[in-house]
Scaffold this active site. Structure first.
Site: not given
Ligand code: ME8
Length: 479
Positions: A21, A24, A135, A138, A152, A155, A302, A305
């Site tokens: 989304h 990311h 969790c 997380c 949590c 979530h 926030k 989904k």
């Molecule tokens: O945490 N605002 O993956 P993830 C800003 N797999 N940035 C956001 C966001 C938002 N609302 N939502 C997501 C993980 N992001 C692990 C990481 S790394 C070794 C492993 C971005 O899919 C932001 O960069 O939950 C956040 O840190 C990341 O997506 C989390 O992606």
């Protein structure tokens, strides 16, 4: 020839339990802007992104769709790749944690940790009983204190009570070294508020579990078949396995330590504490820096989904185009801040800055030049005052301000045109005196705009540096 300076930059690798989304997309576009800016300035860049595919959360998502985890991961990873192409992301590599090389390398890393000793002479990892509240959302253990009404808070789910044998990482032996390196900025955490957050977190962290007994979808430990790697150890390792560590060190030697790991605050603890501890245990240098930006909300909410407010980056790309999407994401608020994305403001901003701003100016100037058959020769590049100001903002991760500097320049050009009314002037020399500096300014702006809006910048540069300048097609149709 002097050796090129290197620049290694990463995004988090995203969980495949869900589709990408704009959260990311945001981090990934920021990484892309930095990567392109560094390349443009002569750096040898390695820009890494990818997907995090193991763990119970992903396994559950696969099961919900009645697919094998691998098939499910293959599909979502492909979606990530396509969406990043649609956003014109110029990553040098896309790592998946189910890649064979990555899996082998994580196993080797585990063996090194198992055989290693801490600075205080203890085993780096040891086996113990674990009892805790996990969790899956997380993918981490929570303490009672972190729960809100037994759930949590991120979530809104009750964590699972788990009791199992795990391997633990002796974080306690590394805390002081990490504290020192963060405090003296040898390991720089930006912005400073996040550095302080990391330093205070250090007081509250304990040895952490690096393996799981009850998880099926993960990397098996080379020395214990009953255990799978904890998904975070697997995931963090991507930043070095992608460079070949430890089996093929060519890229690793060139690019490690990373110049900057980008992420949001949700994963600060893993990157500012667990990751440096792992690296020290492996005898490797720490990241030069990490930039931790805020989480943003969508129209005050926030993203989720269940709330139905998840925005697919492709939606924006099809409505505004790639470059405009990149611009809208990065110009709306300061990088780093927690902020609210007001999607309803996008059309207004698009029309003001892009359709009526940049696009209109390029059209006006090129129309006048073509109509009067002016021969204008301008030069691309060079160390202009504008470039210095722009670069300074970029070095400080002030993307919105870097863009504002360029738009101020565009407004100046617009004002000159409004004041001098060149369409009323018939004398070519006089016209040229007005339009040549404006065309030069536009070219300078386009040059600096490349990292943000690569296609648009290229179009403008092509038009302005052609033998005969011709009227440009509308760059941004009004919405
Ligand atoms: O945490 N605002 O993956 P993830 C800003 N797999 N940035 C956001 C966001 C938002 N609302 N939502 C997501 C993980 N992001 C692990 C990481 S790394 C070794 C492993 C971005 O899919 C932001 O960069 O939950 C956040 O840190 C990341 O997506 C989390 O992606």
């Amino acid at each position: 020839m002097p050796k090129k300076q290197k620049y290694y930059i990463t995004t988090p690798i995203y969980y495949v339990n869900d589709k990408p989304h704009i959260g990311h997309a945001y981090t990934t576009v920021v990484g892309d802007v930095l990567a392109r800016w560094k390349r443009q300035n002569g750096f040898d860049v390695f820009y890494l992104t990818g997907t995090d595919e193991h763990g119970s959360k992903v396994a559950a998502a696969a099961q919900a769709e009645n697919k094998s985890p691998q098939k499910f991961c293959d599909e979502i990873a492909e979606i990530y790749k396509i969406k990043w192409q649609n956003l014109n992301i110029s990553n040098d590599y896309f790592i998946r944690t189910t890649d064979k090389d990555h899996i082998e390398r994580v196993k080797q890393i585990f063996s090194q940790l198992k055989n290693g000793q801490t600075p205080k002479g203890n085993d780096v990892i040891y086996k113990d009983n674990y009892q805790g509240l996990y969790c899956t959302g997380c993918e981490k253990f929570l303490t009672e204190k972190e729960l809100v009404n037994g759930q949590c808070p991120d979530h809104n789910k009750k964590p699972e009570a788990l009791k199992e044998k795990n391997y633990f990482f002796r974080l306690s032996d590394y805390k002081e070294i990490i504290r020192e390196k963060i405090a003296n900025d040898e390991f720089q955490i930006l912005p400073v508020s996040r550095k302080n957050e990391a330093l205070s977190l250090l007081d509250f962290v304990d040895d952490f579990s690096v393996s799981r007994e009850s998880v099926a979808w993960g990397i098996e430990l080379p020395f214990d078949q009953t255990q799978k790697s904890y998904v975070w150890v697997d995931a963090l390792s991507n930043y070095i396995t992608a460079l070949g560590y430890p089996s093929d060190l060519k890229l690793f030697k060139k690019f490690w330590p990373v110049d900057v790991h980008l992420m949001a605050q949700d994963i600060l603890k893993f990157h500012t504490i667990y990751w440096p501890a792992m690296l020290i245990a492996l005898g490797l240098p720490l990241p030069k820096s990490e930039y931790i930006h805020g989480f943003f909300t969508i129209d005050g909410q926030k993203m989720g989904k269940s709330r139905g407010n998840v925005i697919d980056p492709d939606e924006l790309v099809s409505k505004y185009g790639v470059d405009a999407t990149r611009y809208l994401l990065l110009s709306q608020f300061s990088f780093g801040q927690e902020a609210d994305i007001r999607v309803e403001r996008f059309p207004e901003k698009y029309n003001a800055d892009l359709a009526n701003g940049l696009g209109n100016l390029v059209a006006r100037v090129t129309t006048l030049i073509e109509k009067n058959k002016l021969k204008i020769i301008i030069k691309q590049g060079g160390d202009t005052k504008l470039k210095k100001e722009f670069d300074q903002k970029m070095s400080n991760y002030r993307f919105d301000e870097a863009l504002k500097i360029l738009w101020a320049e565009l407004r100046k050009c617009d004002e000159i045109i409004t004041n001098t009314q060149p369409w009323k002037i018939t004398d070519h020399e006089e016209l040229k005196k007005i339009l040549a500096p404006i065309a030069q300014d536009l070219l300078n702006v386009a040059d600096l705009l490349q990292p943000f809006m690569p296609q648009t910048a290229e179009k403008i540069i092509k038009i302005l540096t052609a033998d005969k300048i011709k009227k440009a097609q509308a760059l941004f149709p009004r919405i």
